[in-house]
Design a protein around this motif. Structure first.
Motif, short mmCIF file in Angstrom:
data_model
loop_
_atom_site.label_atom_id
_atom_site.label_comp_id
_atom_site.label_asym_id
_atom_site.label_seq_id
_atom_site.Cartn_x
_atom_site.Cartn_y
_atom_site.Cartn_z
N VAL A 1 36.35 48.93 20.79
CA VAL A 1 34.95 48.49 20.81
C VAL A 1 34.64 47.44 19.76
CG1 VAL A 1 34.19 50.71 21.75
CG2 VAL A 1 34.10 50.33 19.29
N THR A 2 35.51 47.26 18.78
CA THR A 2 35.22 46.27 17.74
C THR A 2 36.23 45.13 17.70
OG1 THR A 2 36.41 47.63 16.10
CG2 THR A 2 34.02 47.91 16.24
N LEU A 3 37.52 45.42 17.68
CA LEU A 3 38.52 44.40 17.36
C LEU A 3 39.31 43.86 18.55
CD1 LEU A 3 40.01 46.00 14.11
CD2 LEU A 3 38.12 44.36 14.32
N ASP A 4 39.24 44.51 19.69
CA ASP A 4 40.06 44.09 20.83
C ASP A 4 39.56 42.74 21.38
OD1 ASP A 4 41.48 43.73 23.15
OD2 ASP A 4 41.21 45.77 23.88
N PRO A 5 40.34 41.66 21.27
CA PRO A 5 39.88 40.34 21.72
C PRO A 5 39.85 40.21 23.24
CG PRO A 5 42.15 40.20 20.99
CD PRO A 5 41.70 41.60 20.68
N TYR A 6 40.45 41.16 23.96
CA TYR A 6 40.52 41.07 25.41
C TYR A 6 39.48 41.94 26.11
CZ TYR A 6 44.95 39.07 24.01
OH TYR A 6 45.91 38.30 23.40
N ASN A 7 38.80 42.79 25.37
CA ASN A 7 37.76 43.63 25.96
C ASN A 7 36.45 42.86 25.94
OD1 ASN A 7 35.97 45.59 26.80
ND2 ASN A 7 36.08 46.79 24.91
N PRO A 8 35.89 42.50 27.11
CA PRO A 8 34.67 41.68 27.13
C PRO A 8 33.45 42.36 26.52
CG PRO A 8 35.21 42.46 29.34
CD PRO A 8 36.38 42.81 28.46
N ARG A 9 33.57 43.63 26.15
CA ARG A 9 32.46 44.35 25.52
C ARG A 9 32.65 44.52 24.02
NH1 ARG A 9 27.92 45.10 28.82
NH2 ARG A 9 28.66 45.03 30.96
N SER A 10 33.78 44.11 23.49
CA SER A 10 34.04 44.34 22.07
C SER A 10 33.29 43.35 21.18
CB SER A 10 35.54 44.24 21.78
OG SER A 10 35.96 42.88 21.79
N VAL A 11 33.16 43.70 19.92
CA VAL A 11 32.51 42.81 18.96
C VAL A 11 33.34 41.53 18.79
CG1 VAL A 11 31.67 42.59 16.59
CG2 VAL A 11 31.50 44.79 17.77
N ALA A 12 34.64 41.67 18.72
CA ALA A 12 35.51 40.50 18.54
C ALA A 12 35.36 39.51 19.69
CB ALA A 12 36.96 40.94 18.41
N PHE A 13 35.22 40.01 20.90
CA PHE A 13 35.05 39.13 22.06
C PHE A 13 33.75 38.34 21.95
CE2 PHE A 13 34.13 37.94 26.41
CZ PHE A 13 35.37 37.66 26.96
N GLN A 14 32.68 38.99 21.49
CA GLN A 14 31.40 38.30 21.33
C GLN A 14 31.51 37.20 20.27
OE1 GLN A 14 29.76 39.50 23.85
NE2 GLN A 14 31.23 41.20 23.84
N VAL A 15 32.19 37.50 19.18
CA VAL A 15 32.35 36.52 18.10
C VAL A 15 33.15 35.32 18.59
CG1 VAL A 15 33.40 36.13 15.83
CG2 VAL A 15 32.08 38.22 16.26
N ALA A 16 34.18 35.56 19.40
CA ALA A 16 34.99 34.46 19.92
C ALA A 16 34.17 33.56 20.83
CB ALA A 16 36.19 35.02 20.68
N VAL B 1 29.26 51.42 25.62
CA VAL B 1 29.70 50.02 25.59
C VAL B 1 30.47 49.65 26.87
CG1 VAL B 1 29.73 49.90 23.08
CG2 VAL B 1 31.79 50.59 24.27
N ASP B 2 30.41 50.54 27.86
CA ASP B 2 30.98 50.25 29.18
C ASP B 2 32.44 49.82 29.09
OD1 ASP B 2 30.90 50.09 31.91
OD2 ASP B 2 30.02 48.09 31.98
N SER B 3 33.23 50.61 28.36
CA SER B 3 34.63 50.23 28.12
C SER B 3 35.62 51.30 28.56
CB SER B 3 34.84 49.92 26.63
OG SER B 3 34.11 48.78 26.25
N GLN B 4 35.23 52.16 29.49
CA GLN B 4 36.15 53.19 29.96
C GLN B 4 37.41 52.58 30.57
OE1 GLN B 4 36.22 56.41 29.76
NE2 GLN B 4 34.15 57.13 29.27
N ILE B 5 37.24 51.57 31.42
CA ILE B 5 38.40 50.96 32.08
C ILE B 5 39.29 50.27 31.05
CG2 ILE B 5 39.12 49.19 33.73
CD1 ILE B 5 36.63 49.84 35.36
#
Length: 201
Positions: free
Chosen positions: A106-121, A83-87
């Protein structure tokens, strides 16, 4: 078609990682093309919504497969890479890979542009900008679904996540996708049309 190996032979770990890295580079190039070179005309929000739905669903599937209750540190490392989220992970957590923090990033973090929550927002933002066919001002089905999903994800705790709850998130995103398609892309006599005002003046 494996290099130097039969088509049915399993890949080595190094070969699998090399192919994954190559695929991520291609996807990043396509994503950059869509974000930087496509005109922001009426169809662009739907292109982006499709991308957000796909990323949300795929991330949920990766999380179910690599962040199960018996996940190893290597499994979690692979998930973060996929999910390209190492950084994002290392900027938020100074410790090594652990199940709850990985699930969170990978799911709930609203600030990670790769997370599920970010996509939902982002889906919620796009849907809020679309014209409504309802005359009463109430939310249409896609907006109701995405508002409920976003609110639930905001209040979830990473420690409570498991394969079943991640699967439920995946199914809700797919349900949202179907609602978007039915609302905006259905043609013929069953197509959604503006409501007529009725009742007392």
């Amino acid at each position: 078609n494996g290099k130097g190996a039969g088509a049915d032979e399993p890949l080595t770990e190094a070969e699998a990682l090399d192919r994954t890295d190559h695929a991520l580079q291609l996807l990043a190039a396509l994503s950059g093309l869509g974000q930087e070179n496509m005109n922001r005309v009426a169809g662009w929000p739907f292109f982006d919504m499709g991308r957000r739905v796909e990323r949300g669903v795929v991330t949920c599937r990766f999380a179910r497969n690599f962040a199960g209750d018996d996940a190893t540190v290597d499994d979690l490392d692979v998930l973060i890479d996929l999910v390209d989220s190492q950084i994002s992970y290392r900027s938020r957590y100074v410790v090594g890979f652990a199940l709850a923090p990985v699930r969170d990033i990978v799911t709930l973090d609203p600030y990670n542009p790769r997370s599920v929550a970010f996509q939902v927002a982002r889906l919620a933002e796009h849907l809020a900008a679309q014209p409504s066919l309802r005359a009463d001002g109430l939310l249409e089905k896609p907006q109701r679904l995405v508002t409920s999903l976003a609110a639930d994800m905001t209040t979830m705790e990473a420690t409570d996540l498991d394969a079943a709850s991640i699967l439920a998130l995946e199914q809700r995103i797919m349900q949202l996708s179907e609602a978007i398609a039915a609302r905006y892309f259905l043609h013929g006599p069953g197509a959604a049309r503006p409501e007529k005002l009725t009742g007392l003046a």
